[in-house]
Write an enzyme that holds these catalytic residues in place. Sequence first.
Site, mmCIF file in Angstrom:
data_model
loop_
_atom_site.group_PDB
_atom_site.id
_atom_site.type_symbol
_atom_site.label_atom_id
_atom_site.label_comp_id
_atom_site.label_asym_id
_atom_site.label_seq_id
_atom_site.Cartn_x
_atom_site.Cartn_y
_atom_site.Cartn_z
ATOM 1 N N ASP A 121 -22.101 31.528 11.773
ATOM 2 C CA ASP A 121 -22.716 32.040 10.482
ATOM 3 C C ASP A 121 -22.339 33.547 10.623
ATOM 4 O O ASP A 121 -22.577 34.154 11.726
ATOM 5 C CB ASP A 121 -23.943 31.501 10.520
ATOM 6 N N CYS B 219 -24.388 32.174 2.348
ATOM 7 C CA CYS B 219 -24.774 30.983 3.171
ATOM 8 C C CYS B 219 -24.927 29.906 2.284
ATOM 9 O O CYS B 219 -23.841 28.964 2.259
ATOM 10 C CB CYS B 219 -26.097 30.963 4.062
ATOM 11 N N HIS C 56 -27.714 25.513 4.469
ATOM 12 C CA HIS C 56 -28.646 26.705 4.648
ATOM 13 C C HIS C 56 -29.965 26.377 5.560
ATOM 14 O O HIS C 56 -30.156 25.293 5.690
ATOM 15 C CB HIS C 56 -29.311 26.863 3.127
ATOM 16 N N ASP D 179 -19.082 30.631 7.558
ATOM 17 C CA ASP D 179 -19.407 30.291 6.115
ATOM 18 C C ASP D 179 -18.791 31.514 5.182
ATOM 19 O O ASP D 179 -18.647 31.341 4.136
ATOM 20 C CB ASP D 179 -20.784 30.053 5.919
ATOM 21 N N HIS D 180 -18.715 32.647 6.007
ATOM 22 C CA HIS D 180 -18.086 33.721 5.116
ATOM 23 C C HIS D 180 -17.919 34.982 6.172
ATOM 24 O O HIS D 180 -18.472 34.909 7.301
ATOM 25 C CB HIS D 180 -19.028 34.154 3.937
#
Length: 490
Positions: A28, A67, A120, A320-321
């Site tokens: 994450d 997220c 999430h 996720d990013h």
Amino acid sequence: MRFILITLLCLCGLQAVEKPNVIFFAVDDMNDWIGPMGSKMAKTPNLDRLANMGVTFTNAHTAGVYCAPSRTAIFTGRNATTSGCYTDQVYFHNHPEYMPLQVAFKNGGYDTYGVGKLFHHPVGSIDPRGWTEYYLRTEDQKKNGWPVETWGYEAPLPAKVPASKFNQADKKWKGRPFMEVGAIPNEKEEEIVDTLRTNWACKIIKKKHDKPFFMALGLYAPHYPNYAPQRFFDMYPLESIKHGPWKEDDLDDIPEPEQKKKRARKAGIHDKLIKLGIVEETIQGYLAAISYADSNLGRVLNALENSPNKDNTIIVFWSDHGYAQGEKGNWGKHTMWQRTTNVPFIWAGPGITKGQKTAYTSSLIDMYPTLTDLCSITPDKDLDGESLKSILANPAKSPERTIFIPYTEPKSYTVVNEKWRYIKYKEGGEELYDLSKDFHEWNNLADNPEYKAIKEEMITHGPKEFALIGTSKKKLKLVFKGDSYEWVKK
């Protein structure tokens, strides 16, 4: 039954093909400060090890800029512009007809295991369908909506909380972990929840299975709070830390409405960090959390290497990013710039070339069609991504590709390829960057008539339609059903 099937195939002169296992390893908020992506910021020996085993996509991008929408897009195989899940929408309430990734594997004959932050983290965010087993460490979690709760339920914490001077200076601080950094005693490492989850996953990976397995492991690290064992902080002496390239007037040439928002955020975080003199301490915590996550990947790789499944298991590692560390005055995500969208994306296993990198433009939304393709199982229909199977087999022959990334609202998005990034805001503002010359996106070319044709061509790759925003979680209530739950309208 499996033995009988294999026997019949052999008698017919056919060779039974074992479906590969899958380790779906999520982290994450990890940006591109890792060795496989050419950075020397973070020490990531296990990511380097995984990269040597397979293919690293250096130009991979998130499917959503924070997220919840990113993970929704990954598990449904659909962009927010298709699903309407731009922010906190619960896809399995709004679209119960979608077949999420874990259900596709379950229907394809796999045992499916889940643990940690895959969706999430708030209560009711995990899609409970299709799991052979989803690991929750307390009975309370099972009865109360499956919250991730990485730092709750008596998880070890630093000696003093808040541990960061950023939060210590906030007289109104009420436990919000944003910008929170602190070391945990080394002897407590086995009690940290990401460690517990990794160890549980390793037990599954080491076993001999009668069926192929899909193991989805989601770490919370390096998401804030950046709490990690002291030994990972020791890897980054403060005097050795230098922040990435910053440009002081970097917000001057972005569209006015967005500029106003970002200046306000910069004043509340970036300028405060500088005033407190804790930029290096903050980056130290982030780097420590990356290396802690990397060490958990090492546990998984070791478990696989010492298991009967080592030669028939696909691993895909993803974040996720990305995450900004002061670029454009931003600390965090929620932007459409490079540091937010570019993500670690590494594949290894049977059918995948070893030790290769590719600049092929890819998206996390490609994971669903790629995994179902590699594992010969039936995907849901009308997915938005594309299979990367041919790229994984021969990354040297990757063609050019342009993708788009939805923002948190309809009519705002970014379009990116190896050379260009185009950003469109619903208010009408635009940004255009020549990534081949301006990787840090310091010079917005959108208003320069010389680049009008480039901008118009990039726009053709943007969404043609935008789904309406789906029902917000605020309009739903959670109904508990034993060890599971469902969302219903209030």
